[in-house]
Design a protein around this motif. Structure first.
Motif, PDB file in Angstrom:
ATOM      1  N   THR A   1       0.847  -1.201   0.000  1.00  0.00           N
ATOM      2  CA  THR A   1       0.000   0.000   0.000  1.00  0.00           C
ATOM      3  C   THR A   1       0.877   1.244   0.000  1.00  0.00           C
ATOM      4  O   THR A   1       0.532   2.246  -0.642  1.00  0.00           O
TER       5      THR A   1
ATOM      6  N   SER B   1      -4.290   8.354 -10.668  1.00  0.00           N
ATOM      7  CA  SER B   1      -4.846   7.607  -9.530  1.00  0.00           C
ATOM      8  C   SER B   1      -5.842   6.549  -9.986  1.00  0.00           C
ATOM      9  O   SER B   1      -5.933   5.475  -9.383  1.00  0.00           O
TER      10      SER B   1
ATOM     11  N   MET C   1      -8.157   5.002  -3.994  1.00  0.00           N
ATOM     12  CA  MET C   1      -6.930   5.686  -4.389  1.00  0.00           C
ATOM     13  C   MET C   1      -7.159   7.081  -4.980  1.00  0.00           C
ATOM     14  O   MET C   1      -6.381   8.013  -4.705  1.00  0.00           O
TER      15      MET C   1
ATOM     16  N   MET D   1      -7.001   0.233  -2.461  1.00  0.00           N
ATOM     17  CA  MET D   1      -6.837   0.597  -3.873  1.00  0.00           C
ATOM     18  C   MET D   1      -8.094   1.266  -4.439  1.00  0.00           C
ATOM     19  O   MET D   1      -8.007   2.158  -5.276  1.00  0.00           O
TER      20      MET D   1
ATOM     21  N   ILE E   1      -3.746   3.662 -11.205  1.00  0.00           N
ATOM     22  CA  ILE E   1      -3.185   2.959 -10.046  1.00  0.00           C
ATOM     23  C   ILE E   1      -4.241   2.083  -9.384  1.00  0.00           C
ATOM     24  O   ILE E   1      -3.979   0.928  -9.003  1.00  0.00           O
ATOM     25  N   ALA E   2      -5.454   2.623  -9.248  1.00  0.00           N
ATOM     26  CA  ALA E   2      -6.539   1.864  -8.611  1.00  0.00           C
ATOM     27  C   ALA E   2      -6.864   0.603  -9.402  1.00  0.00           C
ATOM     28  O   ALA E   2      -7.049  -0.477  -8.824  1.00  0.00           O
TER      29      ALA E   2
ATOM     30  N   PHE F   1       2.063   1.954  -3.720  1.00  0.00           N
ATOM     31  CA  PHE F   1       1.097   2.642  -4.584  1.00  0.00           C
ATOM     32  C   PHE F   1       0.792   4.043  -4.061  1.00  0.00           C
ATOM     33  O   PHE F   1       0.640   4.987  -4.840  1.00  0.00           O
TER      34      PHE F   1
ATOM     35  N   GLY G   1      -4.046  -1.929  -8.925  1.00  0.00           N
ATOM     36  CA  GLY G   1      -4.056  -2.478  -7.573  1.00  0.00           C
ATOM     37  C   GLY G   1      -5.157  -3.495  -7.360  1.00  0.00           C
ATOM     38  O   GLY G   1      -4.928  -4.577  -6.789  1.00  0.00           O
TER      39      GLY G   1
ATOM     40  N   SER H   1      -4.887  -7.725  -6.478  1.00  0.00           N
ATOM     41  CA  SER H   1      -5.127  -7.878  -5.040  1.00  0.00           C
ATOM     42  C   SER H   1      -5.247  -9.338  -4.591  1.00  0.00           C
ATOM     43  O   SER H   1      -4.820  -9.688  -3.495  1.00  0.00           O
TER      44      SER H   1
END
Length: 459
Positions: A72, A117, A156, A153, A120-121, A75, A124, A128
């Protein structure tokens, strides 16, 4: 006159080319550092409280959260790097009294970091399920670890918004609002976690949801202050329209890309460190996680002073004030080293009590306390590396400082940790950490002494 107004007056003096005596410089550093230190401490308290609450659930729950914590951070650190790429430019434009360009950079930052973002989300969430197994976790903790990571995530974009808004406010000289919002987020985190964990009995899911709700609400409110209320940055101006300036993104990449690279590789190193610790068992994973959280209370003052240094050096650079830029740098580093040396002493003395706040398990508490006492000796030089790096960020000098951090982490810490863990277990990993942080601090002091960060000042 309030401290905030005193700081505003002194920051204006920097932009206007007026001289500042040592007492005024110290007043500025303290005035900007104290709210930022409070913000940093309360941010860590959120994770501290999370760990303390999850520690009351079970050892497996503690290990599940601890297993993915470094991921976490990985990221989350990318959002911080993106924010700094734009906020440092804002500090330079504010220092040059060009507030209109500062607001244009802010607009670019909002647009670009939102897109980042979201990407990235998506990444992620997609990894997961497999992540806990990649990190060496067992099937007994994989489900909870995956759930905790996925929820983080999903929020994010709000985490990014909070990071960007806070960085912009700080670079404008307003440390008060980020500090207040951090405190409120901490309070919300406690309340939400207590309700979801102990009233609704949601376990790790409750920890994740409580923290997520606090970030979503706190980040949204902080963004409102930055976008609509700040005197310098407020975008509610009818005569100003958004227009795309490629140079702003180019400069953001030049500043932020080395930081992002550093964040990825440094967080990657933390993940490798987790993989070194994982074979030592769930008790070692939990003790390592709790000790990292407890230690962060010690070094957060360094990051708070670093925020002040970034603002002061950034605005001094924009104003072309070589005369005060170097003194701000050295005064900030000296203050950081002094405060963190004292915090290290407190950490050494109260290590068992700190660990006891997070876990009732004696074996985890004692092992974590040993690690904290090893680390305490490295705190002054850790401060030197934190604040000196922040000075370099304020100057827009990020590539070589990033390389110092990376070489120190990968060549010194991980090499030593892999070697010492075989013989000394978790204590060996933390001994490697203490040696590496001391080495890194020395390298940054040398860079500061050489004055390379002053090269971009034109006057």
């Amino acid at each position: 006159m309030t401290q905030q107004k005193k700081s505003d007056v002194l920051l204006a003096a920097i932009r206007e080319g007026k001289p500042l005596v040592s007492a005024e410089k110290l007043n500025l550093i303290i005035g900007l550092s104290v709210p930022s230190i409070l913000a940093q401490i309360t941010s860590v308290l959120m994770f501290f409280i999370d760990q303390a609450m999850v520690g009351r659930i079970s050892v497996e729950a503690s290990a599940a959260c601890g297993l993915v914590e470094s991921s976490t951070w990985l990221f989350g650190s990318l959002t911080s790097a993106a924010s700094m790429g734009f906020s440092v430019q804002v500090a330079h434009f504010i220092g040059a009294n060009d507030f209109s360009k500062a607001r244009q950079v802010f607009r670019h930052g909002l647009f670009c970091t939102l897109l980042l973002s979201i990407v990235i989300a998506i990444i992620g969430v997609s990894i997961s399920r497999k992540l806990p197994f990649w990190l060496g976790g067992g099937a007994d903790i994989a489900s909870d670890a995956s759930l905790y990571f996925m929820i983080f995530m999903l929020i994010m974009p709000f985490f990014q918004l909070s990071n960007l808004s806070g960085a912009m406010l700080k670079c404008s000289g307003n440390m008060r609002i980020p500090s207040i919002m951090s405190i409120l987020m901490c309070v919300m985190d406690v309340v939400f976690n207590y309700i979801l964990i102990f009233q609704f009995h949601l376990g790790v899911l409750g920890v994740a949801l409580g923290t997520a709700l606090a970030i979503v609400i706190g980040g949204s409110v902080q963004a409102w202050f930055a976008i609509f209320q700040n005197e310098i940055l407020s975008l509610r101006r009818e005569n100003e329209r958004f227009y795309w300036v490629p140079d702003y993104l180019k400069h953001a990449l030049k500043i932020g890309a080395p930081m992002a690279m550093q964040s990825v590789l440094m967080s990657g190193a933390q993940i490798v460190s987790t993989m070194i610790v994982a074979p030592l068992g769930n008790f070692a994973i939990a003790a390592n996680t709790f000790a990292i959280t407890a230690e962060s209370l010690c070094y957060m003052p360094g990051y708070g002073i670093g925020d002040a240094a970034t603002t002061l050096v950034g605005q001094s650079m924009g104003a072309g004030r070589r005369d005060i830029c170097r003194s701000f740098a050295w005064m900030s580093v000296g203050m950081g080293m002094g405060i963190m040396a004292f915090m290290g002493l407190l950490m050494y003395i109260f290590a068992p009590e700190l660990m006891g706040l997070m876990t009732p398990v004696d074996a985890i508490r004692d092992l974590g306390a040993e690690c904290l006492r090893i680390e305490a000796f490295a705190e002054p030089m850790f401060a030197a590396s934190i604040v000196a790096y922040s000075v370099c960020i304020g100057a827009g000098d990020t590539l070589k400082p990033a390389l110092i951090n990376l070489c120190s982490m990968w060549l010194v810490r991980l090499t030593l940790a892999a070697f010492l863990a075989k013989e000394y277990g978790l204590q060996g990993v933390w001994t490697a950490m203490a040696i590496e942080l001391t080495f890194r601090g020395i390298m940054f002091l040398i860079r500061l002494y050489r004055g390379r960060f002053l090269r971009k000042i034109k006057n």
